[in-house]
Scaffold this motif. Structure first.
Motif, PDB file in Angstrom:
ATOM      1  N   VAL A  83       0.848  -1.183   0.000  1.00 33.46           N
ATOM      2  CA  VAL A  83       0.000   0.000   0.000  1.00 33.46           C
ATOM      3  C   VAL A  83       0.890   1.243   0.000  1.00 33.46           C
ATOM      4  O   VAL A  83       1.911   1.290   0.685  1.00 33.46           O
ATOM      5  N   GLU A  84       0.514   2.194  -0.817  1.00 33.13           N
ATOM      6  CA  GLU A  84       1.188   3.494  -0.916  1.00 33.13           C
ATOM      7  C   GLU A  84       0.274   4.523  -0.263  1.00 33.13           C
ATOM      8  O   GLU A  84      -0.901   4.636  -0.631  1.00 33.13           O
ATOM      9  N   LEU A  85       0.803   5.271   0.690  1.00 37.70           N
ATOM     10  CA  LEU A  85       0.043   6.311   1.372  1.00 37.70           C
ATOM     11  C   LEU A  85       0.702   7.652   1.068  1.00 37.70           C
ATOM     12  O   LEU A  85       1.826   7.911   1.505  1.00 37.70           O
ATOM     13  N   THR A  86       0.013   8.474   0.284  1.00 34.44           N
ATOM     14  CA  THR A  86       0.560   9.782  -0.079  1.00 34.44           C
ATOM     15  C   THR A  86      -0.366  10.863   0.456  1.00 34.44           C
ATOM     16  O   THR A  86      -1.536  10.934   0.089  1.00 34.44           O
ATOM     17  N   ARG A  87       0.189  11.689   1.328  1.00 32.90           N
ATOM     18  CA  ARG A  87      -0.552  12.811   1.892  1.00 32.90           C
ATOM     19  C   ARG A  87      -0.094  14.067   1.162  1.00 32.90           C
ATOM     20  O   ARG A  87       1.107  14.303   1.026  1.00 32.90           O
ATOM     21  N   PHE A  88      -1.063  14.862   0.691  1.00 31.81           N
ATOM     22  CA  PHE A  88      -0.712  16.057  -0.078  1.00 31.81           C
ATOM     23  C   PHE A  88      -1.718  17.167   0.152  1.00 31.81           C
ATOM     24  O   PHE A  88      -2.811  16.939   0.674  1.00 31.81           O
ATOM     25  N   ARG A  89      -1.314  18.361  -0.274  1.00 30.64           N
ATOM     26  CA  ARG A  89      -2.180  19.540  -0.146  1.00 30.64           C
ATOM     27  C   ARG A  89      -2.577  20.054  -1.525  1.00 30.64           C
ATOM     28  O   ARG A  89      -1.772  20.043  -2.454  1.00 30.64           O
ATOM     29  N   GLU A 110      -9.215  10.391 -14.921  1.00 31.62           N
ATOM     30  CA  GLU A 110      -8.238  10.160 -15.993  1.00 31.62           C
ATOM     31  C   GLU A 110      -6.957   9.533 -15.448  1.00 31.62           C
ATOM     32  O   GLU A 110      -6.350   8.675 -16.084  1.00 31.62           O
ATOM     33  N   MET A 111      -6.545   9.977 -14.264  1.00 35.80           N
ATOM     34  CA  MET A 111      -5.347   9.403 -13.643  1.00 35.80           C
ATOM     35  C   MET A 111      -5.541   7.912 -13.392  1.00 35.80           C
ATOM     36  O   MET A 111      -4.676   7.098 -13.721  1.00 35.80           O
ATOM     37  N   LEU A 112      -6.682   7.544 -12.833  1.00 36.89           N
ATOM     38  CA  LEU A 112      -6.942   6.125 -12.559  1.00 36.89           C
ATOM     39  C   LEU A 112      -7.011   5.311 -13.848  1.00 36.89           C
ATOM     40  O   LEU A 112      -6.517   4.175 -13.894  1.00 36.89           O
ATOM     41  N   ALA A 113      -7.584   5.880 -14.885  1.00 35.15           N
ATOM     42  CA  ALA A 113      -7.629   5.186 -16.177  1.00 35.15           C
ATOM     43  C   ALA A 113      -6.220   4.953 -16.712  1.00 35.15           C
ATOM     44  O   ALA A 113      -5.905   3.870 -17.221  1.00 35.15           O
ATOM     45  N   ASP A 114      -5.357   5.962 -16.584  1.00 32.39           N
ATOM     46  CA  ASP A 114      -3.966   5.812 -17.022  1.00 32.39           C
ATOM     47  C   ASP A 114      -3.230   4.771 -16.175  1.00 32.39           C
ATOM     48  O   ASP A 114      -2.455   3.979 -16.696  1.00 32.39           O
ATOM     49  N   PHE A 115      -3.474   4.766 -14.871  1.00 28.85           N
ATOM     50  CA  PHE A 115      -2.852   3.761 -14.010  1.00 28.85           C
ATOM     51  C   PHE A 115      -3.284   2.358 -14.426  1.00 28.85           C
ATOM     52  O   PHE A 115      -2.463   1.453 -14.517  1.00 28.85           O
ATOM     53  N   GLU A 116      -4.572   2.174 -14.671  1.00 25.29           N
ATOM     54  CA  GLU A 116      -5.082   0.861 -15.073  1.00 25.29           C
ATOM     55  C   GLU A 116      -4.468   0.404 -16.390  1.00 25.29           C
ATOM     56  O   GLU A 116      -4.190  -0.781 -16.576  1.00 25.29           O
ATOM     57  N   ALA A 117      -4.215   1.339 -17.293  1.00 26.77           N
ATOM     58  CA  ALA A 117      -3.667   1.004 -18.607  1.00 26.77           C
ATOM     59  C   ALA A 117      -2.157   0.815 -18.605  1.00 26.77           C
ATOM     60  O   ALA A 117      -1.628   0.038 -19.408  1.00 26.77           O
ATOM     61  N   LEU A 168      -3.740  -2.232  -8.223  1.00 30.34           N
ATOM     62  CA  LEU A 168      -4.947  -2.947  -7.804  1.00 30.34           C
ATOM     63  C   LEU A 168      -6.128  -2.034  -7.527  1.00 30.34           C
ATOM     64  O   LEU A 168      -7.274  -2.461  -7.620  1.00 30.34           O
ATOM     65  N   GLY A 169      -5.868  -0.782  -7.188  1.00 25.00           N
ATOM     66  CA  GLY A 169      -6.959   0.138  -6.901  1.00 25.00           C
ATOM     67  C   GLY A 169      -6.477   1.284  -6.034  1.00 25.00           C
ATOM     68  O   GLY A 169      -5.349   1.277  -5.537  1.00 25.00           O
ATOM     69  N   TRP A 201      -0.984  -1.919  -4.455  1.00 20.28           N
ATOM     70  CA  TRP A 201      -0.159  -2.542  -5.489  1.00 20.28           C
ATOM     71  C   TRP A 201       0.006  -4.029  -5.196  1.00 20.28           C
ATOM     72  O   TRP A 201      -0.022  -4.446  -4.034  1.00 20.28           O
ATOM     73  N   ALA A 202       0.218  -4.806  -6.227  1.00 17.87           N
ATOM     74  CA  ALA A 202       0.430  -6.241  -6.053  1.00 17.87           C
ATOM     75  C   ALA A 202       1.684  -6.522  -5.228  1.00 17.87           C
ATOM     76  O   ALA A 202       1.742  -7.503  -4.491  1.00 17.87           O
TER      77      ALA A 202
END
Length: 95
Positions: free
Chosen positions: A5-11, A26-33, A39-40, A57-58
């Motif tokens: 798991v990736e945990l990114t905290r941002f402003r 769009e970002m999620l679509a690019d990640f999936e492709a 994984l989500g 991530w796997a």
């Protein structure tokens, strides 16, 4: 089975919230492709300006490969461009 798991905290500026949420799709679509082992993801709003992105991530190699690619696709870069400041990035294991 364990996953990474990736945990990114941002402003993000409050006036960019709507744009951030629109760019997220769009970002999620690019990640999936383009991101092997993706994984989500869940996006959590912590305050008017602070967010937590939880990406699964796997495995750690998939997370590392994704970080190396950075904003290589337009949807990913558009999301990244709306981030005013990255507060922290952590990696963990889901057991």
């Amino acid at each position: 089975m364990t996953t990474t798991v990736e945990l990114t905290r941002f402003r993000v500026s409050p006036q960019n919230t709507t744009n951030l949420l629109a760019a997220r799709q769009e970002m999620l679509a690019d990640f999936e492709a383009d991101r092997h082992g993706f994984l989500g993801a869940k996006l959590v709003q912590l305050s008017d300006t602070e967010w937590l992105d939880i990406v699964e991530w796997a495995g750690p190699a998939d997370f590392a490969a994704s970080r190396a690619k950075g904003g290589n696709l337009p949807g990913i870069q558009a999301f990244f461009d709306l981030i005013a400041e990255v507060v922290s990035v952590e990696e963990g294991t889901v057991r």
